[in-house]
Scaffold this motif. Structure first.
Motif, PDB file in Angstrom:
ATOM      1  N   PRO A  96       0.817  -1.207   0.000  1.00 21.43           N
ATOM      2  CA  PRO A  96       0.000   0.000   0.000  1.00 21.43           C
ATOM      3  C   PRO A  96       0.853   1.260   0.000  1.00 21.43           C
ATOM      4  N   CYS A  97       0.248   2.401  -0.333  1.00 19.02           N
ATOM      5  CA  CYS A  97       0.936   3.690  -0.319  1.00 19.02           C
ATOM      6  C   CYS A  97       1.427   3.999   1.101  1.00 19.02           C
ATOM      7  N   PRO A  98       2.731   4.350   1.261  1.00 17.50           N
ATOM      8  CA  PRO A  98       3.249   4.660   2.599  1.00 17.50           C
ATOM      9  C   PRO A  98       2.647   5.940   3.180  1.00 17.50           C
ATOM     10  N   VAL A  99       2.058   6.777   2.315  1.00 14.59           N
ATOM     11  CA  VAL A  99       1.493   8.037   2.803  1.00 14.59           C
ATOM     12  C   VAL A  99       0.026   7.848   3.222  1.00 14.59           C
ATOM     13  N   CYS A 100      -0.795   7.215   2.343  1.00 12.71           N
ATOM     14  CA  CYS A 100      -2.240   7.177   2.613  1.00 12.71           C
ATOM     15  C   CYS A 100      -2.818   5.770   2.649  1.00 12.71           C
ATOM     16  N   GLY A 101      -2.005   4.753   2.362  1.00 13.60           N
ATOM     17  CA  GLY A 101      -2.530   3.385   2.360  1.00 13.60           C
ATOM     18  C   GLY A 101      -3.245   3.024   1.069  1.00 13.60           C
ATOM     19  N   GLY A 102      -3.265   3.944   0.108  1.00  9.14           N
ATOM     20  CA  GLY A 102      -3.956   3.718  -1.172  1.00  9.14           C
ATOM     21  C   GLY A 102      -3.178   2.783  -2.102  1.00  9.14           C
ATOM     22  N   THR A 103      -3.611   2.740  -3.359  1.00  7.72           N
ATOM     23  CA  THR A 103      -3.027   1.819  -4.334  1.00  7.72           C
ATOM     24  C   THR A 103      -1.806   2.438  -5.027  1.00  7.72           C
ATOM     25  N   MET A 150       4.056   5.394  -7.842  1.00  8.57           N
ATOM     26  CA  MET A 150       3.110   6.500  -7.643  1.00  8.57           C
ATOM     27  C   MET A 150       1.839   6.000  -6.984  1.00  8.57           C
ATOM     28  N   CYS A 151       1.273   6.863  -6.146  1.00  9.86           N
ATOM     29  CA  CYS A 151      -0.001   6.554  -5.516  1.00  9.86           C
ATOM     30  C   CYS A 151      -1.116   7.069  -6.409  1.00  9.86           C
ATOM     31  N   THR A 152      -2.158   6.246  -6.577  1.00 14.43           N
ATOM     32  CA  THR A 152      -3.284   6.678  -7.401  1.00 14.43           C
ATOM     33  C   THR A 152      -4.313   7.452  -6.567  1.00 14.43           C
ATOM     34  N   ASP A 153      -4.070   7.528  -5.247  1.00 13.86           N
ATOM     35  CA  ASP A 153      -5.065   8.154  -4.366  1.00 13.86           C
ATOM     36  C   ASP A 153      -4.613   9.450  -3.686  1.00 13.86           C
ATOM     37  N   CYS A 154      -3.274   9.687  -3.580  1.00 15.07           N
ATOM     38  CA  CYS A 154      -2.844  10.917  -2.895  1.00 15.07           C
ATOM     39  C   CYS A 154      -1.733  11.609  -3.696  1.00 15.07           C
ATOM     40  N   ASP A 155      -1.227  12.722  -3.173  1.00 13.50           N
ATOM     41  CA  ASP A 155      -0.213  13.511  -3.886  1.00 13.50           C
ATOM     42  C   ASP A 155       1.204  12.978  -3.714  1.00 13.50           C
TER      43      ASP A 155
HETATM   44 ZN   LIG Z   1      -1.154   7.653  -1.231  1.00 11.58          ZN
END
Ligand SMILES: [Zn+2]
Ligand SMILES: [Zn+2]
Ligand SMILES: [Zn+2]
Length: 322
Positions: A122-129, A142-147
């Motif tokens: 998961p994204c280390p920043v937001c847990g997203g994809t 790259m995260c598809t959910d956050c910046d």
């Molecule tokens: Zn993220």
């Protein structure tokens, strides 16, 4: 004894980049190098075969396919001694000739320009994809959910960005490539903090830069420097132009006392993911800046133990206490 050159021979072998390009800028000479590589005739150290072989003038000439003896001899002589060695047994690639080939192999690899599929981590920043992109010898996750966490310095959503030779993508999933990239980055830190260029072994110059009015919060990056970190280490090689700019907390992770301190907590700096290292930084690291003279102190706290490392304005460690 004495003096600064390794040997008189070393002095004779020094080449400027212009001279090296001039020597290699010829199809016949490149064919000679390729033929020596394919014949396994090269500098023996660190080779998979553990034995150096050489080939004779006539074998080499036949492999390259040039009939004119004089013309072939002329091109071969231009490569000696920098890229080709002539020994009593025959001809082989020099250490430099082998490095040139290694570089070409490292950057060729698979010709695809993207690493397909999303990552499982998961994204280390937001847990997203997370999704991986490969472009121009750089691996970007790259995260598809956050910046992401690099602010304006990289495309939106970037959480990891590193030079990555194309050959290293073969037979690796995006997650494995990401972990390999992490490892290479953290290993680079150990070189950087010893002020050694990873690419060319020259001494590095370094400094720290500080965002004076840093205003990052848990939810957003600083509005001034557009990153999450107020103190950055800048390291560069004036010889080959290699450069890195990293948060000072990550720089500290390249130092032996910090690696040891974390290892005692079963945290292996070299093989942890960026997510794990990010969590360690958030929980255990505190950074303070004092002026006149400028000092940056990174404190790592793991009750009841504490380690402090103090850097000067050149990112050199002036004090380390445990
Ligand atoms: Zn993220
Ligand atoms: Zn800032
Ligand atoms: Zn360098």
């Amino acid at each position: 004894m004495g003096g600064t050159e390794l040997s008189p021979e070393f002095e004779l072998e020094r080449l400027s980049p212009d001279e090296a390009f001039a020597i290699l800028g010829n199809d016949t000479r490149l064919d000679i190098l390729r033929s020596l590589w394919e014949a396994g005739a090269h500098h023996e150290y660190d080779d998979i075969e553990a034995t150096a072989t050489t080939i004779s003038f006539s074998e080499l000439q036949q492999a390259v396919g040039i009939r004119d003896n004089g013309q072939f001899n002329y091109h071969l002589s231009q490569l000696i001694p920098s890229f080709v060695r002539h020994t009593d047994e025959g001809y082989r690639l020099s250490g430099a000739g082998k490095e040139v080939f290694r570089t070409l192999i490292a950057i060729s690899g698979e010709q695809n320009s993207s690493v397909p599929d999303d990552l499982e981590s998961p994204c280390p920043v937001c847990g997203g994809t997370l999704t991986a992109v490969y472009e121009d010898q750089w691996l970007r996750v790259m995260c598809t959910d956050c910046d992401g966490n690099f602010g304006d310095a990289t495309p939106d959503g970037t959480v990891f960005n590193t030079p990555f030779p194309a050959a290293g993508l073969t037979d690796r999933t995006p997650d494995e490539a990401f972990l390999t990239g992490n490892y290479r980055c953290m290993l680079d830190m150990t070189y950087l903090m010893r002020k050694i260029c990873r690419e060319c072994a020259s001494p590095l110059t370094s400094s720290v830069s500080i965002c004076e009015d840093h205003d990052a919060t848990r939810d957003r990056s600083c509005t001034i420097c557009v990153t999450d970190f107020p103190v950055w280490g800048d390291l560069r090689c004036d010889t080959c132009r290699y450069a890195k700019r990293l948060p000072v907390e990550l720089c500290a992770m390249g130092l032996t006392p910090v690696i040891t301190f974390l290892h005692e907590q079963d945290i292996d700096v070299l093989s942890s993911s960026f997510r794990e290292l990010g969590e360690v930084i958030a929980v255990q690291f505190q950074t303070a800046v004092t002026s006149d003279p400028l000092r940056v102190t990174v404190t790592i706290n793991n009750e009841p133990d504490e380690l402090t490392v103090t850097f000067d304005d050149k990112l050199s460690v002036v004090e380390s206490t445990c």
